[in-house]
Design an enzyme around this catalytic site. Structure first.
Site, PDB file in Angstrom:
ATOM      1  N   PHE A  81       0.808  -1.228   0.000  1.00 56.87           N
ATOM      2  CA  PHE A  81       0.000   0.000   0.000  1.00 56.87           C
ATOM      3  C   PHE A  81       0.832   1.266   0.000  1.00 56.87           C
ATOM      4  O   PHE A  81       0.349   2.329  -0.373  1.00 56.87           O
ATOM      5  CB  PHE A  81      -0.949   0.005   1.217  1.00 56.87           C
ATOM      6  CG  PHE A  81      -0.284   0.410   2.512  1.00 56.87           C
ATOM      7  CD1 PHE A  81      -0.113   1.761   2.816  1.00 56.87           C
ATOM      8  CD2 PHE A  81       0.172  -0.540   3.418  1.00 56.87           C
ATOM      9  CE1 PHE A  81       0.511   2.142   3.998  1.00 56.87           C
ATOM     10  CE2 PHE A  81       0.793  -0.163   4.602  1.00 56.87           C
ATOM     11  CZ  PHE A  81       0.960   1.189   4.881  1.00 56.87           C
TER      12      PHE A  81
ATOM     13  N   CYS B 123       9.568   1.631   3.518  1.00 57.07           N
ATOM     14  CA  CYS B 123      10.516   0.563   3.838  1.00 57.07           C
ATOM     15  C   CYS B 123      11.893   1.148   4.117  1.00 57.07           C
ATOM     16  O   CYS B 123      12.753   0.478   4.662  1.00 57.07           O
ATOM     17  CB  CYS B 123      10.576  -0.455   2.713  1.00 57.07           C
ATOM     18  SG  CYS B 123      11.317   0.217   1.236  1.00 57.07           S
TER      19      CYS B 123
ATOM     20  N   GLU C 258      -4.895  -3.854  -1.812  1.00 55.32           N
ATOM     21  CA  GLU C 258      -6.346  -3.670  -1.699  1.00 55.32           C
ATOM     22  C   GLU C 258      -6.693  -2.409  -0.901  1.00 55.32           C
ATOM     23  O   GLU C 258      -7.843  -1.993  -0.865  1.00 55.32           O
ATOM     24  CB  GLU C 258      -6.991  -4.912  -1.054  1.00 55.32           C
ATOM     25  CG  GLU C 258      -6.525  -5.255   0.363  1.00 55.32           C
ATOM     26  CD  GLU C 258      -5.238  -6.093   0.395  1.00 55.32           C
ATOM     27  OE1 GLU C 258      -4.435  -6.004  -0.559  1.00 55.32           O
ATOM     28  OE2 GLU C 258      -5.044  -6.825   1.394  1.00 55.32           O
ATOM     29  N   ARG C 259      -5.670  -1.806  -0.257  1.00 53.26           N
ATOM     30  CA  ARG C 259      -5.972  -0.636   0.573  1.00 53.26           C
ATOM     31  C   ARG C 259      -6.062   0.662  -0.227  1.00 53.26           C
ATOM     32  O   ARG C 259      -6.718   1.607   0.200  1.00 53.26           O
ATOM     33  CB  ARG C 259      -4.879  -0.459   1.639  1.00 53.26           C
ATOM     34  CG  ARG C 259      -4.997  -1.445   2.779  1.00 53.26           C
ATOM     35  CD  ARG C 259      -3.831  -1.232   3.738  1.00 53.26           C
ATOM     36  NE  ARG C 259      -3.926  -2.048   4.912  1.00 53.26           N
ATOM     37  CZ  ARG C 259      -4.436  -1.636   6.075  1.00 53.26           C
ATOM     38  NH1 ARG C 259      -4.918  -0.425   6.201  1.00 53.26           N
ATOM     39  NH2 ARG C 259      -4.466  -2.434   7.113  1.00 53.26           N
TER      40      ARG C 259
ATOM     41  N   LYS D  27      -1.453  -7.152  -9.287  1.00 43.95           N
ATOM     42  CA  LYS D  27      -2.401  -7.252  -8.166  1.00 43.95           C
ATOM     43  C   LYS D  27      -1.954  -6.188  -7.167  1.00 43.95           C
ATOM     44  O   LYS D  27      -1.065  -6.405  -6.354  1.00 43.95           O
ATOM     45  CB  LYS D  27      -2.338  -8.659  -7.545  1.00 43.95           C
ATOM     46  CG  LYS D  27      -3.611  -9.085  -6.805  1.00 43.95           C
ATOM     47  CD  LYS D  27      -4.041  -8.159  -5.686  1.00 43.95           C
ATOM     48  CE  LYS D  27      -3.209  -8.301  -4.429  1.00 43.95           C
ATOM     49  NZ  LYS D  27      -3.578  -7.294  -3.390  1.00 43.95           N
TER      50      LYS D  27
ATOM     51  N   GLU E 175       9.590  -4.115  12.965  1.00 46.23           N
ATOM     52  CA  GLU E 175       9.079  -3.079  12.070  1.00 46.23           C
ATOM     53  C   GLU E 175       7.701  -2.652  12.581  1.00 46.23           C
ATOM     54  O   GLU E 175       6.763  -3.452  12.586  1.00 46.23           O
ATOM     55  CB  GLU E 175       8.946  -3.608  10.643  1.00 46.23           C
ATOM     56  CG  GLU E 175       8.406  -2.553   9.705  1.00 46.23           C
ATOM     57  CD  GLU E 175       8.331  -2.995   8.253  1.00 46.23           C
ATOM     58  OE1 GLU E 175       7.750  -4.052   7.979  1.00 46.23           O
ATOM     59  OE2 GLU E 175       8.861  -2.267   7.394  1.00 46.23           O
TER      60      GLU E 175
HETATM   61  P1  NAD Z   1       1.568  -6.715   2.938  1.00 45.48           P
HETATM   62  O1  NAD Z   1       2.576  -7.798   2.989  1.00 45.48           O
HETATM   63  O2  NAD Z   1       0.485  -6.713   3.958  1.00 45.48           O
HETATM   64  O3  NAD Z   1       0.813  -6.712   1.514  1.00 45.48           O
HETATM   65  C1  NAD Z   1       1.528  -6.735   0.298  1.00 45.48           C
HETATM   66  C2  NAD Z   1       0.713  -7.488  -0.743  1.00 45.48           C
HETATM   67  O4  NAD Z   1       0.587  -8.844  -0.352  1.00 45.48           O
HETATM   68  C3  NAD Z   1      -0.690  -6.931  -0.903  1.00 45.48           C
HETATM   69  O5  NAD Z   1      -0.990  -6.880  -2.295  1.00 45.48           O
HETATM   70  C4  NAD Z   1      -1.568  -7.929  -0.159  1.00 45.48           C
HETATM   71  O6  NAD Z   1      -2.830  -8.093  -0.760  1.00 45.48           O
HETATM   72  C5  NAD Z   1      -0.779  -9.223  -0.232  1.00 45.48           C
HETATM   73  N1  NAD Z   1      -0.879 -10.056   0.976  1.00 45.48           N
HETATM   74  C6  NAD Z   1      -0.742  -9.624   2.265  1.00 45.48           C
HETATM   75  N2  NAD Z   1      -0.834 -10.678   3.110  1.00 45.48           N
HETATM   76  C7  NAD Z   1      -1.034 -11.778   2.358  1.00 45.48           C
HETATM   77  C8  NAD Z   1      -1.212 -13.169   2.657  1.00 45.48           C
HETATM   78  N3  NAD Z   1      -1.178 -13.617   3.908  1.00 45.48           N
HETATM   79  N4  NAD Z   1      -1.407 -14.021   1.636  1.00 45.48           N
HETATM   80  C9  NAD Z   1      -1.420 -13.588   0.355  1.00 45.48           C
HETATM   81  N5  NAD Z   1      -1.264 -12.278   0.023  1.00 45.48           N
HETATM   82  C10 NAD Z   1      -1.061 -11.377   1.003  1.00 45.48           C
HETATM   83  O7  NAD Z   1       2.355  -5.320   2.932  1.00 45.48           O
HETATM   84  P2  NAD Z   1       1.738  -3.863   3.123  1.00 45.48           P
HETATM   85  O8  NAD Z   1       1.297  -3.700   4.537  1.00 45.48           O
HETATM   86  O9  NAD Z   1       0.802  -3.554   2.033  1.00 45.48           O
HETATM   87  O10 NAD Z   1       3.041  -2.979   2.870  1.00 45.48           O
HETATM   88  C11 NAD Z   1       3.929  -2.578   3.886  1.00 45.48           C
HETATM   89  C12 NAD Z   1       5.113  -3.506   3.978  1.00 45.48           C
HETATM   90  O11 NAD Z   1       5.822  -3.511   2.743  1.00 45.48           O
HETATM   91  C13 NAD Z   1       6.124  -3.076   5.016  1.00 45.48           C
HETATM   92  O12 NAD Z   1       6.585  -4.226   5.688  1.00 45.48           O
HETATM   93  C14 NAD Z   1       7.240  -2.442   4.208  1.00 45.48           C
HETATM   94  O13 NAD Z   1       8.516  -2.444   4.807  1.00 45.48           O
HETATM   95  C15 NAD Z   1       7.217  -3.305   2.996  1.00 45.48           C
HETATM   96  N6  NAD Z   1       7.826  -2.637   1.868  1.00 45.48           N
HETATM   97  C16 NAD Z   1       9.047  -3.075   1.464  1.00 45.48           C
HETATM   98  C17 NAD Z   1       9.693  -2.445   0.414  1.00 45.48           C
HETATM   99  C18 NAD Z   1      11.042  -2.903  -0.032  1.00 45.48           C
HETATM  100  O14 NAD Z   1      11.514  -2.395  -1.042  1.00 45.48           O
HETATM  101  N7  NAD Z   1      11.682  -3.823   0.656  1.00 45.48           N
HETATM  102  C19 NAD Z   1       9.082  -1.362  -0.229  1.00 45.48           C
HETATM  103  C20 NAD Z   1       7.822  -0.949   0.206  1.00 45.48           C
HETATM  104  C21 NAD Z   1       7.197  -1.604   1.257  1.00 45.48           C
END
Ligand code: NAD
Length: 511
Positions: free
Chosen positions: A167, A300, A194-195, A191, A400
Site C-alpha cells: 500500500f 521501507c 487492496e488498501r 495485483k 518493524e
Molecule cells: P503486505 O505484505 O500486507 O501486503 C503486500 C501485498 O501482499 C498486498 O498486495 C496484499 O494483498 C498481499 N498479501 C498480504 N498478506 C497476504 C497473505 N497472507 N497471503 C497472500 N497475500 C497477502 O504489505 P503492506 O502492509 O501492504 O506494505 C507494507 C510492507 O511492505 C512493510 O513491511 C514495508 O517495509 C514493505 N515494503 C518493502 C519495500 C522494499 O523495497 N523492501 C518497499 C515498500 C514496502
C-alpha cells in the site's frame, strides 16, 4: 484521456452516488470481478469511502492469466524498438498525468502531496530507464570457442509475469516492475494493494489508451489473499515480483517457487540512522525528521531507530534537537501544502502503532515526544513520537512498527553502533550522519544493508541502480530496477554454432 479527469473507466458506473466498485482489466476489457465481497478504499484524511475493491477470485485470476498468456507470443515477437516506443508512450502518459496521479496517491493513502509527487516521479524514472531496453537487452558473444565455433547469449522473455504490491507506494512500486517486464517482451498482471488501488487503476486506464500496448499485455486484478494465492499457484504464470511485509514475502517465495516460478520478494525493514558525534545537526535533524516521520513512517526506507554516538553532553544536545524538531513538524492532512507527517493509511494501522508505543513505555522507555494524542476525524493520524530504547532487543528497537514512531538509542562509539545495526534481522537501509571520511568508509564497508545513506536520511531508489535490502528484507536474489530488472524478466539462452566449411567451389576464397 483528459489529464484532469478523476472519473475512472475501470469502475462500476451503475452505482450513482455510491462509491464505485473497481473493475478488473483483462485482455483489454474492463470486467466486473466474480467476487461477492468488497473492501472499502478509505481516504485516511477524511474517512470518506472512495471506492469498493472487489476481492477477486481464482476465476478472475485464471481469466487474466489466460489473457496474458494468449497475448505473450505476439508481444515477444514485436520488434524491440517498437516495445521501447510503447514504453515511451507510457512514460508520456504518466508524465502528462503526474498531478492527477499525485492527488490520487494522497487521497487514497494519506501521503503528503510533495512526497506523492516524488513517488510518481520515481515511477516515471523507472519507466524512462526501461525505454532504453534495446541497449539493456543486448547479450554476449564469443567468437572462436573452438575451431569454427562461435557462441552467443541471448535474453528472451520469461513469459507471463505478475506483480503483487504493497500500500505504501501505490504508484512507484507497480512502476518498478511493469515497464521493465513488458519492455523485455513479457505480458503482465498487476495485483495492487487492496488498501489504495485507485492510482494503479488509473495507470492501467492510461495504458488502455495507448495504442502501442496491445490488449492482454497489461492486466490488473484487484483483491487480497485469494487473488495472490491464485497468482502464486497458476501454471500459466512464470514469474512473480513481490513487495510487502517480510512474512508475506516468505509466503510468496515459498508458494510461488513450489509451482516452479521465478520469484523476487522484497520484504520489511527496521532501519537505523547512526548520528556520529561530529555530525552537523543542522543537516542531520531535518533529514532524520523526513526519514522517520515522512509518509507517517510508512516507508521501507524509514529510519526508525536513531543511534546516537557520543558523550552525555552530545546525547543531551541531539535528544533536545530531535524533540524540538519532531514536536514542531508540520503534521496533518497530506493534501495541505507543507505537511511532512500525514495520517497513516487507516485507523487500524494507527491504533497498532499507538499500542506498540504504549507497550514500550510500560517496558521502561522514556517519552521524548508523544504524538499519540494528535489524531484526525478518520482516526488515522498520529503525531511524531520519539521514545528511548530501554532494551536493544525490545520490540521498539527490533520490530518493524511502520508508523511515526522513532526509537532513540544512545551508544558510546561506532563499534557499538555497528554492532546494534548489524544484529538486526533486517538489512534494508542503513544511514550514517558524520563529517568523518574515516567513519563513512568503515560504515559503508561493514554495514549489512542493501541501501546505504551517507548524510542522506532516505537512500531512495534510483531507477538506474538495483534496489532491495539484504537479510530478511529480501528473499530471492535479483533486486528491482536497473539491470537486475532485465535479468529477472529474461531467460538466458546460449547458442553454440559450428560454421560449416564452404562447399568446394563456393566463391569464398581459401581463408
Ligand atoms: P503486505 O505484505 O500486507 O501486503 C503486500 C501485498 O501482499 C498486498 O498486495 C496484499 O494483498 C498481499 N498479501 C498480504 N498478506 C497476504 C497473505 N497472507 N497471503 C497472500 N497475500 C497477502 O504489505 P503492506 O502492509 O501492504 O506494505 C507494507 C510492507 O511492505 C512493510 O513491511 C514495508 O517495509 C514493505 N515494503 C518493502 C519495500 C522494499 O523495497 N523492501 C518497499 C515498500 C514496502
Amino acid at each position: 484521456m483528459e489529464p484532469e479527469t478523476l472519473t475512472q473507466a475501470g469502475t462500476d458506473e451503475n452505482a450513482a452516488g455510491e462509491p464505485e466498485t473497481l473493475k478488473n482489466y483483462i485482455g483489454g476489457e474492463w470486467v466486473a470481478s466474480a467476487a461477492t465481497e468488497t473492501l472499502d478504499d478509505v481516504d485516511p484524511a477524511t474517512g470518506a469511502v472512495l471506492a469498493r475493491v472487489p476481492l477477486s477470485t481464482e476465476a478472475d485470476v485464471d481469466a487474466a492469466a489466460r489473457a496474458a498468456r494468449a497475448a505473450q507470443p505476439a508481444w515477444a515477437a514485436t520488434a524491440v524498438a517498437k516495445r521501447a516506443r510503447a514504453v515511451f508512450a507510457l512514460r508520456e502518459a504518466l508524465s502528462s498525468h503526474q498531478d492527477e496521479l499525485t492527488r490520487l496517491v494522497t487521497e487514497d493513502m494519506g501521503k503528503a502531496l510533495d512526497d506523492a509527487r516524488g513517488e510518481v516521479g520515481r515511477g516515471i524514472e523507472s519507466t524512462e530507464n526501461a525505454c532504453g531496453i534495446p541497449n539493456l537487452l543486448k547479450g554476449e558473444t564469443l567468437e572462436g570457442v573452438a575451431s569454427g565455433v562461435d557462441v552467443e547469449m541471448w535474453r528472451q522473455p520469461v513469459g507471463v509475469v505478475a506483480a503483487i504490491t504493497p500500500f505504501n507506494f501505490p504508484a512507484m512500486i507497480p512502476l518498478w516492475f511493469l515497464p521493465y517486464a513488458i519492455a523485455c517482451g513479457n505480458t503482465f498482471i498487476l495485483k495492487p494493494s487492496e488498501r489504495d488501488p485507485r492510482t494503479p487503476q488509473r495507470i492501467v486506464e492510461l495504458i488502455d489508451g495507448i495504442g502501442e500496448i496491445p490488449a492482454g499485455v497489461v492486466n490488473i486484478v484487484h483483491g487480497a489473499h485469494d487473488a495472490v494465492n491464485g497468482l502464486l499457484d497458476h501454471p500459466e504464470i512464470d514469474a512473480i515480483s513481490f513487495v510487502g511485509q517480510a512474512s508475506t514475502a516468505l509466503h510468496v517465495m515459498d508458494r510461488g517457487t513450489r509451482s516452479g516460478k521465478r520469484v523476487q520478494a522484497l520484504g520489511g525493514a527496521k532501519n537505523s540512522m547512526v548520528v556520529m558525534d561530529d555530525a552537523d545537526l543542522d543537516l542531520a535533524v531535518p533529514a532524520m525528521m523526513q526519514s522517520a516521520f515522512g509518509n507517517a513512517g510508512q516507508r521501507c526506507l524509514a529510519g526508525s531507530v536513531a543511534v546516537v554516538v557520543g558523550d552525555e553532553e552530545r546525547r543531551r544536545e541531539v535528544r533536545s534537537a530531535l524533540a524540538e524538531a519532531a514536536s514542531t513538524l508540520p503534521t496533518g492532512n497530506g493534501a495541505e501544502e507543507g505537511v511532512v507527517c500525514p495520517p497513516m493509511v487507516a485507523a487500524d494501522a494507527r491504533d497498532r502503532v499507538a499500542a506498540a508505543a504504549e507497550r514500550a513505555i510500560e517496558q521502561g522507555s522514556e517519552v521524548v515526544v508523544d504524538g499519540r494524542d494528535r489524531t484526525n476525524a478518520a482516526g488515522a493520524l498520529m503525531g511524531p513520537t520519539i521514545l528511548t530504547v530501554s532494551d536493544p532487543e525490545s520490540e521498539l528497537a527490533r520490530e518493524e512498527l511502520f508508523g511515526p514512531l522513532l526509537a532513540l538509542l544512545e551508544v558510546e562509539d561506532l563499534d557499538e553502533a555497528l554492532e546494534f545495526v548489524n544484529s538486526s534481522r533486517y538489512g534494508n537501509a542503513a544511514v550514517i550522519f558524520t563529517s568523518s571520511g574515516e567513519a563513512v568508509r568503515r560504515y559503508r564497508n561493514e554495514v549489512e544493508a542493501g541501501m546505504v545513506g551517507v548524510n542522506v536520511g532516505v537512500p531512495a531508489p534510483v531507477a538506474w541502480f538495483p534496489f532491495a535490502g539484504w537479510k530478511d528484507s529480501m528473499v530471492g536474489d535479483l533486486h528491482a530496477n536497473g539491470h537486475d530488472a532485465v535479468e529477472f524478466y529474461t531467460r538466458k539462452k546460449v547458442v553454440t554454432t559450428r560454421w560449416q566449411p564452404a562447399k568446394k567451389g563456393a566463391a569464398f576464397g581459401t581463408h
